[in-house]
Design a protein around this motif. Structure first.
Motif, PDB file in Angstrom:
ATOM      1  N   GLU A 184      41.650  29.375  32.291  1.00  0.00           N
ATOM      2  CA  GLU A 184      42.792  29.367  33.213  1.00  0.00           C
ATOM      3  C   GLU A 184      43.169  30.761  33.702  1.00  0.00           C
ATOM      4  O   GLU A 184      43.707  30.914  34.805  1.00  0.00           O
ATOM      5  CB  GLU A 184      44.003  28.718  32.538  1.00  0.00           C
ATOM      6  CG  GLU A 184      43.951  27.210  32.435  1.00  0.00           C
ATOM      7  CD  GLU A 184      43.263  26.738  31.154  1.00  0.00           C
ATOM      8  OE1 GLU A 184      43.344  25.539  30.850  1.00  0.00           O
ATOM      9  OE2 GLU A 184      42.640  27.578  30.465  1.00  0.00           O
ATOM     10  N   GLU A 185      42.863  31.778  32.898  1.00  0.00           N
ATOM     11  CA  GLU A 185      43.241  33.147  33.278  1.00  0.00           C
ATOM     12  C   GLU A 185      42.483  33.628  34.526  1.00  0.00           C
ATOM     13  O   GLU A 185      42.914  34.586  35.182  1.00  0.00           O
ATOM     14  CB  GLU A 185      42.990  34.109  32.113  1.00  0.00           C
ATOM     15  CG  GLU A 185      41.538  34.459  31.828  1.00  0.00           C
ATOM     16  CD  GLU A 185      40.795  33.357  31.071  1.00  0.00           C
ATOM     17  OE1 GLU A 185      39.574  33.521  30.860  1.00  0.00           O
ATOM     18  OE2 GLU A 185      41.438  32.361  30.696  1.00  0.00           O
ATOM     19  N   LYS A 186      41.390  32.958  34.872  1.00  0.00           N
ATOM     20  CA  LYS A 186      40.613  33.338  36.056  1.00  0.00           C
ATOM     21  C   LYS A 186      41.189  32.751  37.339  1.00  0.00           C
ATOM     22  O   LYS A 186      40.724  33.078  38.439  1.00  0.00           O
ATOM     23  CB  LYS A 186      39.154  32.916  35.889  1.00  0.00           C
ATOM     24  CG  LYS A 186      38.435  33.684  34.779  1.00  0.00           C
ATOM     25  CD  LYS A 186      36.956  33.330  34.727  1.00  0.00           C
ATOM     26  CE  LYS A 186      36.260  34.137  33.644  1.00  0.00           C
ATOM     27  NZ  LYS A 186      34.805  33.831  33.580  1.00  0.00           N
ATOM     28  N   GLY A 187      42.182  31.869  37.200  1.00  0.00           N
ATOM     29  CA  GLY A 187      42.825  31.294  38.373  1.00  0.00           C
ATOM     30  C   GLY A 187      41.979  30.233  39.057  1.00  0.00           C
ATOM     31  O   GLY A 187      40.994  29.740  38.499  1.00  0.00           O
ATOM     32  N   VAL A 188      42.368  29.898  40.280  1.00  0.00           N
ATOM     33  CA  VAL A 188      41.667  28.858  41.032  1.00  0.00           C
ATOM     34  C   VAL A 188      40.351  29.410  41.577  1.00  0.00           C
ATOM     35  O   VAL A 188      40.304  30.482  42.168  1.00  0.00           O
ATOM     36  CB  VAL A 188      42.537  28.340  42.201  1.00  0.00           C
ATOM     37  CG1 VAL A 188      41.738  27.367  43.057  1.00  0.00           C
ATOM     38  CG2 VAL A 188      43.784  27.663  41.666  1.00  0.00           C
ATOM     39  N   ARG A 189      39.291  28.641  41.355  1.00  0.00           N
ATOM     40  CA  ARG A 189      37.975  28.967  41.909  1.00  0.00           C
ATOM     41  C   ARG A 189      37.456  27.766  42.690  1.00  0.00           C
ATOM     42  O   ARG A 189      38.014  26.670  42.593  1.00  0.00           O
ATOM     43  CB  ARG A 189      37.006  29.350  40.786  1.00  0.00           C
ATOM     44  CG  ARG A 189      37.299  30.718  40.198  1.00  0.00           C
ATOM     45  CD  ARG A 189      36.393  31.036  39.028  1.00  0.00           C
ATOM     46  NE  ARG A 189      36.780  30.337  37.816  1.00  0.00           N
ATOM     47  CZ  ARG A 189      36.073  30.353  36.678  1.00  0.00           C
ATOM     48  NH1 ARG A 189      34.945  31.019  36.625  1.00  0.00           N
ATOM     49  NH2 ARG A 189      36.506  29.699  35.616  1.00  0.00           N
ATOM     50  N   LEU A 190      36.415  27.988  43.444  1.00  0.00           N
ATOM     51  CA  LEU A 190      35.843  26.914  44.252  1.00  0.00           C
ATOM     52  C   LEU A 190      34.595  26.353  43.585  1.00  0.00           C
ATOM     53  O   LEU A 190      33.679  27.098  43.234  1.00  0.00           O
ATOM     54  CB  LEU A 190      35.499  27.427  45.653  1.00  0.00           C
ATOM     55  CG  LEU A 190      36.677  27.911  46.494  1.00  0.00           C
ATOM     56  CD1 LEU A 190      36.166  28.543  47.791  1.00  0.00           C
ATOM     57  CD2 LEU A 190      37.637  26.766  46.809  1.00  0.00           C
TER      58      LEU A 190
END
Length: 266
Positions: free
Chosen positions: A118-124
């Motif tokens: 979750e620490e990497k945030g939103v990804r595609l």
């Protein structure tokens, strides 16, 4: 008078920055690709359309050893698409077969939060038609519904297998939805951040101009002409096509590929 080495160095740096597209981006913070094993992700409502988290993107693969996003995605004319249409309508079987290879391939992108990262945030997350159909079917299932809901949505389990077990030459993924509904996050501020800070799909790939794409296509059709343009990493590659397959209905003396190409664009 000798060479101005400082000016040359400045030109070299500018040229290198142009080729690299400026400052390098950490693509691992933009794109997520499932590795072999099980993963749990949450599809997040997209910034580009709150009612549809999926973005269909048309991409050209293998033209001049490049991956090029089709200009059709921007509502603009695409020379490769135009050329493919001309070939398809020529009435020649080989031209029709070649047109199919030139057509852009559809890939689908959706914003996700990878559980445990979750620490990497939103990804595609990028995938093809099979997984796309499965995800659409899940949403259409009345027992599942809107799995992107931030309060009562559902995580998606992705199980990926490698070539050694799935009998293909590439990784394959299967998806299933969790039966339990859960919030996207217990932290309201985190949810707000994820809903508003997402990568822009169409900015992932370099946007080539109409003329650049036309030149790339011509060079690919006529391999005798070489270019010093650096190759762009490919995600997948279209089968190689011999230039001889560009067999248009022509007079006894067949014109060059360059002439045929220009004729089709008139």
């Amino acid at each position: 008078m000798g060479m101005d080495l400082s000016a040359i160095k400045s030109k070299l740096n500018a040229l290198q920055n142009q080729k690299q597209g400026g400052q390098k981006r950490d693509m691992s913070l933009i794109l997520w690709k499932p590795t072999v094993g099980k993963h749990s992700v949450r599809i997040v409502p997209a910034t580009w359309d709150k009612t549809n988290p999926f973005k269909e993107v048309l991409i050209h693969y293998g033209i001049g050893n490049r991956t090029m996003i089709s200009l059709v995605n921007f509502g603009e004319k695409d020379p490769i698409v135009e050329f493919a249409k001309q070939l398809a309508s020529s009435g020649d079987k080989e031209n029709w077969m070649m047109s199919r290879k030139l057509e852009p391939k559809m890939r689908v992108f959706t914003p996700v939060i990878v559980r445990g990262e979750e620490e990497k945030g939103v990804r595609l997350w990028e995938f093809g038609k099979q997984i796309y159909a499965e995800l659409l079917s899940l949403a259409d299932d009345p027992d599942v519904g809107d799995y992107t809901d931030v309060i009562q949505g559902r995580d998606i389990t992705i199980e990926t297998t490698g070539p050694e077990t799935n009998g293909t030459s590439f990784n394959q993924s299967k998806v299933r939805v969790r039966t339990k509904t859960t919030p996207l996050s217990e932290d309201a501020a985190e949810v707000e951040k994820w809903l508003n800070n997402q990568p822009e799909v169409l900015s992932i790939f370099k946007k080539y101009s109409y003329d650049e794409m036309k030149e790339a296509l011509l060079s690919w059709l006529n391999p005798e002409e070489t270019s010093d343009e650096p190759a762009v990493p490919k995600q997948e590659e279209a089968p190689a096509v011999k230039p001889a397959s560009l067999a248009l209905n022509t007079p006894k003396e067949k014109p060059s590929i360059d002439q045929e190409f220009d004729e089709l664009f008139k």
